[in-house]
Design a protein around this motif. Structure first.
Motif, PDB file in Angstrom:
ATOM      1  N   GLU A 261       0.852  -1.197   0.000  1.00 38.93           N
ATOM      2  CA  GLU A 261       0.000   0.000   0.000  1.00 38.93           C
ATOM      3  C   GLU A 261       0.879   1.235   0.000  1.00 38.93           C
ATOM      4  O   GLU A 261       2.006   1.215   0.514  1.00 38.93           O
ATOM      5  N   GLY A 262       0.355   2.311  -0.588  1.00 38.56           N
ATOM      6  CA  GLY A 262       1.129   3.527  -0.753  1.00 38.56           C
ATOM      7  C   GLY A 262       1.799   4.035   0.508  1.00 38.56           C
ATOM      8  O   GLY A 262       3.023   4.262   0.526  1.00 38.56           O
ATOM      9  N   PRO A 263       1.054   4.242   1.593  1.00 41.76           N
ATOM     10  CA  PRO A 263       1.676   4.748   2.819  1.00 41.76           C
ATOM     11  C   PRO A 263       2.776   3.836   3.348  1.00 41.76           C
ATOM     12  O   PRO A 263       3.777   4.306   3.883  1.00 41.76           O
ATOM     13  N   LYS A 264       2.594   2.516   3.182  1.00 41.80           N
ATOM     14  CA  LYS A 264       3.608   1.566   3.639  1.00 41.80           C
ATOM     15  C   LYS A 264       4.878   1.709   2.806  1.00 41.80           C
ATOM     16  O   LYS A 264       5.997   1.712   3.341  1.00 41.80           O
ATOM     17  N   LEU A 265       4.717   1.855   1.491  1.00 44.23           N
ATOM     18  CA  LEU A 265       5.881   2.032   0.620  1.00 44.23           C
ATOM     19  C   LEU A 265       6.565   3.361   0.918  1.00 44.23           C
ATOM     20  O   LEU A 265       7.796   3.446   0.947  1.00 44.23           O
ATOM     21  N   ALA A 266       5.775   4.406   1.153  1.00 46.32           N
ATOM     22  CA  ALA A 266       6.345   5.723   1.469  1.00 46.32           C
ATOM     23  C   ALA A 266       7.165   5.669   2.755  1.00 46.32           C
ATOM     24  O   ALA A 266       8.238   6.266   2.846  1.00 46.32           O
TER      25      ALA A 266
END
Length: 518
Positions: A261-266
Protein backbone atom coordinates in the motif's frame (compact mmCIF):
# COMPACT_ATOMS: atom_id res chain seq x y z
CA UNK A 1 -15.53 -13.40 17.92
CA UNK A 2 -14.53 -9.94 16.64
CA UNK A 3 -10.88 -10.83 16.01
CA UNK A 4 -10.13 -13.63 13.55
CA UNK A 5 -7.29 -16.08 14.17
CA UNK A 6 -4.77 -14.26 11.98
CA UNK A 7 -5.36 -10.87 13.62
CA UNK A 8 -5.32 -12.47 17.06
CA UNK A 9 -1.96 -14.07 16.34
CA UNK A 10 -0.52 -10.70 15.26
CA UNK A 11 -2.02 -8.95 18.25
CA UNK A 12 -0.67 -11.53 20.66
CA UNK A 13 2.88 -10.75 19.52
CA UNK A 14 2.35 -7.00 19.87
CA UNK A 15 0.80 -7.25 23.33
CA UNK A 16 3.95 -8.94 24.62
CA UNK A 17 5.71 -5.61 24.06
CA UNK A 18 3.50 -3.76 26.54
CA UNK A 19 5.42 -2.05 29.36
CA UNK A 20 2.83 -1.39 32.06
CA UNK A 21 -0.83 -1.95 32.90
CA UNK A 22 -3.66 -0.18 31.12
CA UNK A 23 -7.38 0.22 31.79
CA UNK A 24 -10.00 0.28 29.03
CA UNK A 25 -13.11 2.25 29.92
CA UNK A 26 -15.98 1.17 27.70
CA UNK A 27 -19.35 2.84 27.16
CA UNK A 28 -21.84 0.56 25.41
CA UNK A 29 -25.55 0.21 24.72
CA UNK A 30 -27.75 -2.49 23.23
CA UNK A 31 -26.87 -1.89 19.55
CA UNK A 32 -24.80 -4.25 17.40
CA UNK A 33 -21.69 -2.03 17.36
CA UNK A 34 -21.80 -1.80 21.17
CA UNK A 35 -21.98 -5.54 21.56
CA UNK A 36 -19.10 -6.05 19.12
CA UNK A 37 -17.09 -3.42 20.98
CA UNK A 38 -17.72 -5.10 24.32
CA UNK A 39 -16.63 -8.40 22.81
CA UNK A 40 -13.46 -6.77 21.43
CA UNK A 41 -12.59 -5.29 24.83
CA UNK A 42 -13.21 -8.68 26.46
CA UNK A 43 -10.91 -10.37 23.95
CA UNK A 44 -8.16 -7.79 24.52
CA UNK A 45 -8.36 -8.24 28.29
CA UNK A 46 -8.25 -12.03 27.93
CA UNK A 47 -5.07 -11.83 25.84
CA UNK A 48 -2.93 -9.90 28.31
CA UNK A 49 -2.75 -9.71 32.09
CA UNK A 50 -1.74 -6.07 31.67
CA UNK A 51 -5.14 -5.11 30.20
CA UNK A 52 -8.28 -4.69 32.29
CA UNK A 53 -11.58 -2.97 31.53
CA UNK A 54 -14.57 -1.45 33.22
CA UNK A 55 -17.85 0.01 32.04
CA UNK A 56 -18.14 3.80 32.11
CA UNK A 57 -20.21 6.68 30.80
CA UNK A 58 -18.17 8.34 28.04
CA UNK A 59 -19.16 11.21 25.77
CA UNK A 60 -20.22 8.83 23.00
CA UNK A 61 -21.80 5.39 23.05
CA UNK A 62 -20.42 3.08 21.82
CA UNK A 63 -16.81 4.04 22.58
CA UNK A 64 -13.87 3.03 24.72
CA UNK A 65 -10.86 4.90 26.06
CA UNK A 66 -7.32 3.62 26.63
CA UNK A 67 -5.84 4.78 29.92
CA UNK A 68 -2.99 4.34 32.34
CA UNK A 69 -4.12 3.11 35.73
CA UNK A 70 -5.51 6.09 37.63
CA UNK A 71 -5.00 8.49 34.74
CA UNK A 72 -7.09 9.45 31.71
CA UNK A 73 -4.78 9.74 28.71
CA UNK A 74 -7.36 11.23 26.36
CA UNK A 75 -7.19 8.43 23.75
CA UNK A 76 -10.70 7.32 22.78
CA UNK A 77 -12.11 5.14 19.99
CA UNK A 78 -15.75 5.82 19.10
CA UNK A 79 -16.12 2.81 16.86
CA UNK A 80 -14.28 -0.47 16.45
CA UNK A 81 -10.71 0.24 15.29
CA UNK A 82 -10.17 -2.67 12.94
CA UNK A 83 -9.62 -2.63 9.18
CA UNK A 84 -7.11 0.09 8.36
CA UNK A 85 -7.29 1.27 11.98
CA UNK A 86 -6.01 -1.98 13.48
CA UNK A 87 -2.50 -0.52 13.70
CA UNK A 88 -3.94 2.56 15.44
CA UNK A 89 -5.39 0.30 18.12
CA UNK A 90 -2.13 -1.61 18.57
CA UNK A 91 -0.04 1.56 18.84
CA UNK A 92 -2.47 3.10 21.33
CA UNK A 93 -2.25 0.04 23.59
CA UNK A 94 1.56 -0.01 23.43
CA UNK A 95 2.14 3.73 23.83
CA UNK A 96 -0.32 4.17 26.70
CA UNK A 97 1.37 1.22 28.41
CA UNK A 98 4.65 3.13 28.31
CA UNK A 99 6.24 1.81 25.13
CA UNK A 100 8.18 4.73 23.59
CA UNK A 101 6.79 5.89 20.23
CA UNK A 102 9.11 5.56 17.23
CA UNK A 103 9.58 9.25 16.54
CA UNK A 104 12.56 11.51 17.03
CA UNK A 105 13.10 13.01 20.49
CA UNK A 106 12.92 16.51 18.99
CA UNK A 107 9.33 15.76 17.91
CA UNK A 108 8.43 14.48 21.38
CA UNK A 109 9.91 17.63 22.91
CA UNK A 110 7.90 19.78 20.49
CA UNK A 111 4.66 18.01 21.49
CA UNK A 112 5.45 18.40 25.19
CA UNK A 113 6.07 22.12 24.75
CA UNK A 114 2.54 22.79 23.43
CA UNK A 115 0.60 24.77 26.01
CA UNK A 116 -3.17 24.92 26.41
CA UNK A 117 -6.04 22.47 25.97
CA UNK A 118 -6.55 20.78 22.61
CA UNK A 119 -9.40 18.32 22.11
CA UNK A 120 -9.29 16.72 18.67
CA UNK A 121 -12.08 14.71 17.06
CA UNK A 122 -11.27 12.84 13.85
CA UNK A 123 -14.04 11.46 11.65
CA UNK A 124 -12.83 8.43 9.71
CA UNK A 125 -14.01 5.41 7.76
CA UNK A 126 -12.50 2.00 8.38
CA UNK A 127 -11.85 1.56 4.65
CA UNK A 128 -9.82 4.79 4.49
CA UNK A 129 -6.08 4.24 4.04
CA UNK A 130 -5.36 7.93 4.67
CA UNK A 131 -7.07 8.05 8.07
CA UNK A 132 -4.65 6.01 10.23
CA UNK A 133 -1.85 8.57 9.87
CA UNK A 134 -4.09 11.24 11.39
CA UNK A 135 -5.51 8.97 14.10
CA UNK A 136 -2.07 7.71 15.14
CA UNK A 137 -0.55 11.20 15.17
CA UNK A 138 -3.31 12.64 17.36
CA UNK A 139 -3.26 9.61 19.68
CA UNK A 140 0.50 9.97 20.13
CA UNK A 141 0.12 13.66 20.93
CA UNK A 142 -2.52 12.79 23.54
CA UNK A 143 -0.25 10.21 25.18
CA UNK A 144 2.70 12.63 25.37
CA UNK A 145 0.92 15.86 26.39
CA UNK A 146 -1.82 15.81 29.09
CA UNK A 147 -3.33 18.97 27.60
CA UNK A 148 -4.17 17.13 24.39
CA UNK A 149 -6.94 14.56 23.88
CA UNK A 150 -8.28 12.78 20.82
CA UNK A 151 -11.37 10.80 19.87
CA UNK A 152 -11.47 8.72 16.70
CA UNK A 153 -15.04 8.59 15.37
CA UNK A 154 -16.09 5.93 12.85
CA UNK A 155 -18.50 7.65 10.47
CA UNK A 156 -20.27 4.35 9.82
CA UNK A 157 -21.12 3.98 13.52
CA UNK A 158 -22.14 7.63 14.02
CA UNK A 159 -24.00 8.48 10.80
CA UNK A 160 -26.31 11.06 12.39
CA UNK A 161 -23.37 12.96 13.87
CA UNK A 162 -21.52 12.86 10.54
CA UNK A 163 -24.56 14.24 8.70
CA UNK A 164 -25.17 16.90 11.35
CA UNK A 165 -21.61 18.19 10.94
CA UNK A 166 -21.70 17.85 7.12
CA UNK A 167 -18.67 15.58 7.13
CA UNK A 168 -18.36 14.46 3.49
CA UNK A 169 -14.69 13.50 3.31
CA UNK A 170 -12.36 11.59 5.58
CA UNK A 171 -10.33 12.10 7.58
CA UNK A 172 -11.97 15.29 8.82
CA UNK A 173 -10.64 16.73 12.08
CA UNK A 174 -12.28 19.14 14.50
CA UNK A 175 -10.28 20.98 17.17
CA UNK A 176 -12.20 22.16 20.23
CA UNK A 177 -15.41 21.84 18.26
CA UNK A 178 -14.25 23.84 15.22
CA UNK A 179 -13.11 22.51 11.81
CA UNK A 180 -9.32 21.99 11.82
CA UNK A 181 -8.37 19.98 8.74
CA UNK A 182 -9.57 17.61 6.05
CA UNK A 183 -7.46 14.97 4.35
CA UNK A 184 -4.28 13.16 5.22
CA UNK A 185 -2.00 14.90 7.70
CA UNK A 186 1.27 13.68 9.12
CA UNK A 187 2.35 14.31 12.69
CA UNK A 188 4.81 16.93 11.43
CA UNK A 189 2.07 18.72 9.47
CA UNK A 190 -0.26 18.82 12.46
CA UNK A 191 2.50 20.18 14.69
CA UNK A 192 3.38 22.79 12.07
CA UNK A 193 -0.23 24.03 12.03
CA UNK A 194 -0.33 24.29 15.82
CA UNK A 195 3.11 25.63 16.60
CA UNK A 196 4.46 26.89 13.28
CA UNK A 197 6.92 25.40 10.79
CA UNK A 198 10.66 25.61 10.28
CA UNK A 199 12.24 29.05 10.50
CA UNK A 200 13.12 30.48 7.07
CA UNK A 201 16.41 32.01 8.25
CA UNK A 202 17.52 28.67 9.66
CA UNK A 203 17.01 27.02 6.26
CA UNK A 204 18.70 29.87 4.39
CA UNK A 205 21.82 29.53 6.52
CA UNK A 206 22.48 26.00 5.26
CA UNK A 207 25.68 25.52 3.25
CA UNK A 208 25.25 24.94 -0.50
CA UNK A 209 24.48 21.35 -1.48
CA UNK A 210 26.14 19.30 -4.18
CA UNK A 211 22.75 17.83 -5.11
CA UNK A 212 19.44 19.22 -3.91
CA UNK A 213 16.36 17.12 -4.68
CA UNK A 214 13.03 18.96 -4.86
CA UNK A 215 10.25 16.47 -4.14
CA UNK A 216 10.05 13.47 -1.81
CA UNK A 217 8.17 10.84 -3.81
CA UNK A 218 9.64 7.63 -5.28
CA UNK A 219 11.71 9.56 -7.85
CA UNK A 220 13.05 12.01 -5.27
CA UNK A 221 13.89 9.33 -2.72
CA UNK A 222 15.69 7.28 -5.35
CA UNK A 223 17.64 10.32 -6.58
CA UNK A 224 18.70 11.31 -3.05
CA UNK A 225 19.87 7.81 -2.14
CA UNK A 226 21.91 7.47 -5.33
CA UNK A 227 23.48 10.89 -4.72
CA UNK A 228 24.28 10.22 -1.06
CA UNK A 229 25.92 6.93 -1.96
CA UNK A 230 28.42 8.93 -4.03
CA UNK A 231 29.52 10.66 -0.83
CA UNK A 232 28.39 14.14 -1.89
CA UNK A 233 26.39 16.68 0.14
CA UNK A 234 22.74 15.82 -0.52
CA UNK A 235 19.46 17.40 0.53
CA UNK A 236 15.74 16.81 -0.07
CA UNK A 237 13.16 19.55 0.18
CA UNK A 238 9.63 18.14 0.02
CA UNK A 239 6.13 19.40 0.55
CA UNK A 240 5.08 15.91 1.66
CA UNK A 241 7.44 12.97 1.88
CA UNK A 242 6.10 10.07 -0.14
CA UNK A 243 4.28 12.29 -2.60
CA UNK A 244 1.25 10.97 -4.43
CA UNK A 245 1.75 7.35 -3.38
CA UNK A 246 0.53 8.45 0.05
CA UNK A 247 -2.92 8.58 -1.61
CA UNK A 248 -2.58 5.19 -3.29
CA UNK A 249 -4.29 2.24 -1.65
CA UNK A 250 -3.34 -0.85 -3.61
CA UNK A 251 0.01 -1.35 -5.40
CA UNK A 252 0.30 -4.69 -7.20
CA UNK A 253 2.79 -3.90 -9.99
CA UNK A 254 5.85 -2.99 -7.95
CA UNK A 255 8.32 -5.68 -8.88
CA UNK A 256 9.41 -7.94 -5.99
CA UNK A 257 6.28 -7.00 -4.01
CA UNK A 258 3.10 -8.94 -4.79
CA UNK A 259 1.07 -6.35 -2.92
CA UNK A 260 1.73 -3.28 -0.85
CA UNK A 261 0.00 0.00 0.00
CA UNK A 262 1.13 3.53 -0.75
CA UNK A 263 1.68 4.75 2.82
CA UNK A 264 3.61 1.57 3.64
CA UNK A 265 5.88 2.03 0.62
CA UNK A 266 6.35 5.72 1.47
CA UNK A 267 7.39 4.80 5.01
CA UNK A 268 9.94 2.34 3.60
CA UNK A 269 11.31 5.02 1.27
CA UNK A 270 11.69 7.48 4.14
CA UNK A 271 13.34 4.85 6.33
CA UNK A 272 15.81 4.06 3.52
CA UNK A 273 16.60 7.74 2.95
CA UNK A 274 17.32 8.21 6.65
CA UNK A 275 19.97 5.49 6.47
CA UNK A 276 22.15 8.02 4.65
CA UNK A 277 23.52 11.45 5.49
CA UNK A 278 20.71 13.27 3.66
CA UNK A 279 19.35 16.59 4.91
CA UNK A 280 15.56 16.10 4.73
CA UNK A 281 13.58 19.36 4.80
CA UNK A 282 9.94 18.27 4.95
CA UNK A 283 6.75 20.38 4.71
CA UNK A 284 8.48 22.88 2.41
CA UNK A 285 7.13 23.97 -0.97
CA UNK A 286 9.39 25.28 -3.73
CA UNK A 287 8.38 28.64 -5.18
CA UNK A 288 11.11 29.67 -7.64
CA UNK A 289 14.22 28.35 -9.36
CA UNK A 290 17.02 30.57 -10.67
CA UNK A 291 20.41 29.63 -12.13
CA UNK A 292 23.25 31.82 -10.89
CA UNK A 293 26.67 30.69 -9.66
CA UNK A 294 24.61 28.08 -7.84
CA UNK A 295 21.14 26.85 -8.66
CA UNK A 296 18.93 28.70 -6.19
CA UNK A 297 15.61 27.37 -4.90
CA UNK A 298 13.34 29.83 -3.11
CA UNK A 299 10.74 28.29 -0.79
CA UNK A 300 7.22 29.51 -0.04
CA UNK A 301 8.32 30.54 3.47
CA UNK A 302 11.00 32.84 1.98
CA UNK A 303 14.00 30.59 2.61
CA UNK A 304 16.67 30.39 -0.09
CA UNK A 305 18.56 27.13 -0.69
CA UNK A 306 21.62 26.86 -2.94
CA UNK A 307 23.10 23.85 -4.71
CA UNK A 308 25.61 22.99 -7.42
CA UNK A 309 22.94 20.81 -9.04
CA UNK A 310 19.22 20.29 -8.58
CA UNK A 311 16.92 17.35 -9.34
CA UNK A 312 13.24 18.27 -9.70
CA UNK A 313 10.88 15.44 -8.77
CA UNK A 314 7.72 17.28 -7.77
CA UNK A 315 5.39 14.66 -9.24
CA UNK A 316 1.79 15.23 -10.21
CA UNK A 317 -1.64 15.72 -8.63
CA UNK A 318 -5.25 14.90 -9.46
CA UNK A 319 -6.48 16.85 -12.46
CA UNK A 320 -9.44 19.13 -11.77
CA UNK A 321 -12.47 19.26 -14.04
CA UNK A 322 -12.38 23.05 -13.87
CA UNK A 323 -16.12 23.67 -13.72
CA UNK A 324 -18.20 25.83 -11.37
CA UNK A 325 -18.85 24.09 -8.07
CA UNK A 326 -15.76 21.87 -8.04
CA UNK A 327 -13.68 24.00 -5.68
CA UNK A 328 -16.68 25.35 -3.77
CA UNK A 329 -17.83 21.84 -2.84
CA UNK A 330 -14.48 20.13 -2.39
CA UNK A 331 -14.85 17.84 0.65
CA UNK A 332 -18.54 18.77 0.66
CA UNK A 333 -19.52 16.19 -1.92
CA UNK A 334 -16.67 16.59 -4.41
CA UNK A 335 -14.10 13.88 -3.76
CA UNK A 336 -11.06 12.29 -5.40
CA UNK A 337 -10.60 9.08 -3.38
CA UNK A 338 -13.39 6.49 -3.65
CA UNK A 339 -11.70 4.16 -1.14
CA UNK A 340 -11.57 6.86 1.53
CA UNK A 341 -14.79 8.78 1.00
CA UNK A 342 -17.04 6.17 -0.65
CA UNK A 343 -18.49 4.83 2.64
CA UNK A 344 -19.78 8.32 3.50
CA UNK A 345 -22.16 8.09 0.53
CA UNK A 346 -23.66 4.73 1.45
CA UNK A 347 -27.17 4.37 0.05
CA UNK A 348 -26.99 7.61 -1.94
CA UNK A 349 -26.46 8.50 -5.60
CA UNK A 350 -23.06 9.62 -6.90
CA UNK A 351 -21.31 10.39 -10.17
CA UNK A 352 -17.84 9.48 -11.40
CA UNK A 353 -16.25 11.83 -13.94
CA UNK A 354 -13.80 9.90 -16.12
CA UNK A 355 -13.94 6.71 -18.15
CA UNK A 356 -10.31 5.62 -17.90
CA UNK A 357 -9.07 2.79 -15.69
CA UNK A 358 -9.11 4.88 -12.51
CA UNK A 359 -12.63 6.15 -13.20
CA UNK A 360 -14.10 2.74 -13.98
CA UNK A 361 -12.33 1.12 -11.02
CA UNK A 362 -13.82 3.85 -8.82
CA UNK A 363 -17.30 3.27 -10.25
CA UNK A 364 -17.04 -0.49 -9.63
CA UNK A 365 -15.92 0.06 -6.03
CA UNK A 366 -18.62 2.63 -5.36
CA UNK A 367 -21.37 0.47 -6.87
CA UNK A 368 -20.98 -1.92 -3.95
CA UNK A 369 -21.56 0.88 -1.44
CA UNK A 370 -23.86 3.54 -2.87
CA UNK A 371 -27.37 3.38 -4.31
CA UNK A 372 -26.47 4.35 -7.88
CA UNK A 373 -23.42 5.45 -9.87
CA UNK A 374 -23.51 7.63 -12.98
CA UNK A 375 -20.30 7.54 -15.03
CA UNK A 376 -19.68 10.59 -17.22
CA UNK A 377 -17.18 10.15 -20.08
CA UNK A 378 -16.27 13.06 -22.36
CA UNK A 379 -15.31 10.88 -25.34
CA UNK A 380 -17.60 8.65 -27.46
CA UNK A 381 -16.16 5.51 -25.84
CA UNK A 382 -14.74 4.54 -22.45
CA UNK A 383 -10.95 4.37 -22.31
CA UNK A 384 -10.70 1.73 -19.56
CA UNK A 385 -9.44 -1.81 -20.14
CA UNK A 386 -12.01 -4.19 -21.60
CA UNK A 387 -12.04 -6.42 -18.52
CA UNK A 388 -12.99 -3.41 -16.36
CA UNK A 389 -15.71 -2.35 -18.81
CA UNK A 390 -17.19 -5.86 -18.80
CA UNK A 391 -17.34 -5.80 -15.01
CA UNK A 392 -18.87 -2.31 -15.01
CA UNK A 393 -21.63 -3.17 -17.47
CA UNK A 394 -22.55 -6.24 -15.42
CA UNK A 395 -23.54 -4.05 -12.46
CA UNK A 396 -27.25 -3.23 -12.14
CA UNK A 397 -26.84 0.13 -10.40
CA UNK A 398 -24.49 1.87 -12.85
CA UNK A 399 -25.41 4.19 -15.73
CA UNK A 400 -22.75 5.14 -18.29
CA UNK A 401 -23.16 8.43 -20.16
CA UNK A 402 -20.74 9.00 -23.06
CA UNK A 403 -20.09 12.21 -24.96
CA UNK A 404 -20.85 14.03 -21.70
CA UNK A 405 -19.29 17.43 -21.10
CA UNK A 406 -19.52 18.35 -17.44
CA UNK A 407 -20.87 21.88 -17.12
CA UNK A 408 -21.41 22.43 -13.39
CA UNK A 409 -21.47 20.72 -10.01
CA UNK A 410 -24.46 22.15 -8.17
CA UNK A 411 -25.31 22.49 -4.51
CA UNK A 412 -26.19 24.77 -1.64
CA UNK A 413 -23.98 24.05 1.37
CA UNK A 414 -23.03 20.69 -0.19
CA UNK A 415 -23.38 18.89 -3.53
CA UNK A 416 -26.90 18.16 -4.72
CA UNK A 417 -26.35 17.40 -8.41
CA UNK A 418 -24.33 17.65 -11.60
CA UNK A 419 -25.14 19.27 -14.94
CA UNK A 420 -23.69 18.00 -18.21
CA UNK A 421 -24.12 18.68 -21.93
CA UNK A 422 -24.63 15.89 -24.47
CA UNK A 423 -21.92 16.70 -27.01
CA UNK A 424 -23.93 15.14 -29.86
CA UNK A 425 -27.37 16.65 -29.28
CA UNK A 426 -26.16 19.76 -27.35
CA UNK A 427 -28.93 19.07 -24.84
CA UNK A 428 -28.34 19.95 -21.21
CA UNK A 429 -29.08 17.38 -18.49
CA UNK A 430 -29.10 17.54 -14.70
CA UNK A 431 -28.67 14.56 -12.39
CA UNK A 432 -29.60 14.80 -8.73
CA UNK A 433 -26.98 13.20 -6.50
CA UNK A 434 -24.99 13.61 -3.29
CA UNK A 435 -21.41 13.16 -4.43
CA UNK A 436 -19.07 13.58 -7.40
CA UNK A 437 -15.81 11.62 -7.69
CA UNK A 438 -13.30 13.19 -10.09
CA UNK A 439 -11.05 10.66 -11.85
CA UNK A 440 -9.65 12.30 -14.99
CA UNK A 441 -5.92 11.78 -14.67
CA UNK A 442 -2.97 13.81 -13.43
CA UNK A 443 -1.36 17.21 -13.96
CA UNK A 444 2.38 17.79 -13.25
CA UNK A 445 3.39 20.06 -10.37
CA UNK A 446 5.53 22.37 -12.50
CA UNK A 447 3.71 25.72 -12.59
CA UNK A 448 6.40 27.26 -10.40
CA UNK A 449 8.88 26.74 -13.26
CA UNK A 450 7.05 28.93 -15.80
CA UNK A 451 9.52 30.58 -18.14
CA UNK A 452 12.52 28.96 -16.47
CA UNK A 453 12.70 25.39 -17.77
CA UNK A 454 11.44 23.91 -21.04
CA UNK A 455 8.13 22.10 -20.65
CA UNK A 456 5.80 20.50 -23.19
CA UNK A 457 2.16 21.43 -23.82
CA UNK A 458 1.07 19.22 -20.91
CA UNK A 459 3.33 21.11 -18.51
CA UNK A 460 5.78 18.21 -18.22
CA UNK A 461 9.49 19.01 -17.91
CA UNK A 462 11.41 17.98 -21.02
CA UNK A 463 14.45 15.83 -20.15
CA UNK A 464 17.07 13.93 -22.13
CA UNK A 465 18.30 10.37 -21.62
CA UNK A 466 20.38 11.51 -18.61
CA UNK A 467 17.47 13.30 -16.93
CA UNK A 468 18.95 16.70 -17.82
CA UNK A 469 16.76 19.73 -18.58
CA UNK A 470 17.69 22.67 -20.82
CA UNK A 471 19.15 24.50 -17.78
CA UNK A 472 22.73 23.39 -16.98
CA UNK A 473 22.91 21.63 -13.62
CA UNK A 474 19.15 21.13 -13.39
CA UNK A 475 17.75 17.63 -13.80
CA UNK A 476 14.28 16.18 -13.42
CA UNK A 477 12.67 12.79 -12.80
CA UNK A 478 9.34 11.06 -12.30
CA UNK A 479 5.77 12.08 -13.10
CA UNK A 480 6.63 15.76 -13.51
CA UNK A 481 8.64 14.94 -16.65
CA UNK A 482 7.78 13.88 -20.20
CA UNK A 483 8.43 10.22 -19.43
CA UNK A 484 6.25 7.95 -21.55
CA UNK A 485 4.63 6.16 -18.61
CA UNK A 486 3.71 7.26 -15.11
CA UNK A 487 4.53 4.33 -12.87
CA UNK A 488 6.22 4.09 -9.45
CA UNK A 489 8.95 1.77 -10.62
CA UNK A 490 9.67 3.98 -13.65
CA UNK A 491 9.86 7.04 -11.40
CA UNK A 492 12.40 5.32 -9.18
CA UNK A 493 14.50 4.41 -12.20
CA UNK A 494 14.34 7.93 -13.58
CA UNK A 495 15.35 9.29 -10.16
CA UNK A 496 18.45 7.11 -10.21
CA UNK A 497 19.18 8.18 -13.80
CA UNK A 498 18.87 11.88 -12.95
CA UNK A 499 21.10 11.45 -9.91
CA UNK A 500 23.81 9.73 -11.91
CA UNK A 501 23.42 12.44 -14.54
CA UNK A 502 23.84 15.12 -11.89
CA UNK A 503 26.93 13.40 -10.49
CA UNK A 504 28.45 13.20 -13.97
CA UNK A 505 27.64 16.91 -14.44
CA UNK A 506 29.37 17.79 -11.15
CA UNK A 507 32.52 15.85 -12.12
CA UNK A 508 32.75 17.48 -15.54
CA UNK A 509 31.75 20.94 -14.29
CA UNK A 510 34.35 20.87 -11.49
CA UNK A 511 37.01 19.65 -13.93
CA UNK A 512 36.21 22.44 -16.41
CA UNK A 513 36.39 25.07 -13.64
CA UNK A 514 39.78 23.70 -12.51
CA UNK A 515 41.16 23.77 -16.07
CA UNK A 516 39.84 27.31 -16.64
CA UNK A 517 41.46 28.50 -13.39
CA UNK A 518 44.84 27.27 -14.59
Amino acid sequence: MVLDKEIKAQLDQYLQLMEGEILLKVSVGEDKVSQDMLELVNELASMSSKISFEKANLERTPSFSVNRIGEDTGVTFAGIPLGHEFTSLVLALLQVSGRPPKVEQSVIDQIKSIEGNYHFESYISLSCHNCPDVVQALNLMSVVNPGISHTMIDGGAFKEEVEAKDVMAVPTVFLNGEPFSSGRKTLEEILAEISGGADASELSEKDPFDVLVVGGGPAGASAAIYAARKGIRTGIVAERFGGQIMDTLSIENFISQKYTEGPKLAASLEEHVKEYDIDVMNLQRAKRLEKKDYVEIELENGALLKSKSVIISTGARWRNVGVPGEQEFKNKGVAYCPHCDGPLFEGRDVAVIGGGNSGIEAAIDLAGIVNHVTVLEFMPELKADEVLQDRLYSLPNVTVVKNAQTKEITGDDKVNGITYIDRETKEEHHVKLAGVFVQIGLVPNTEWLDGVIERNRFGEIVVDSHGATDVPGVFAAGDCTNSAYKQIIISMGSGATASLGAFDYLIRHTTEETVAAK
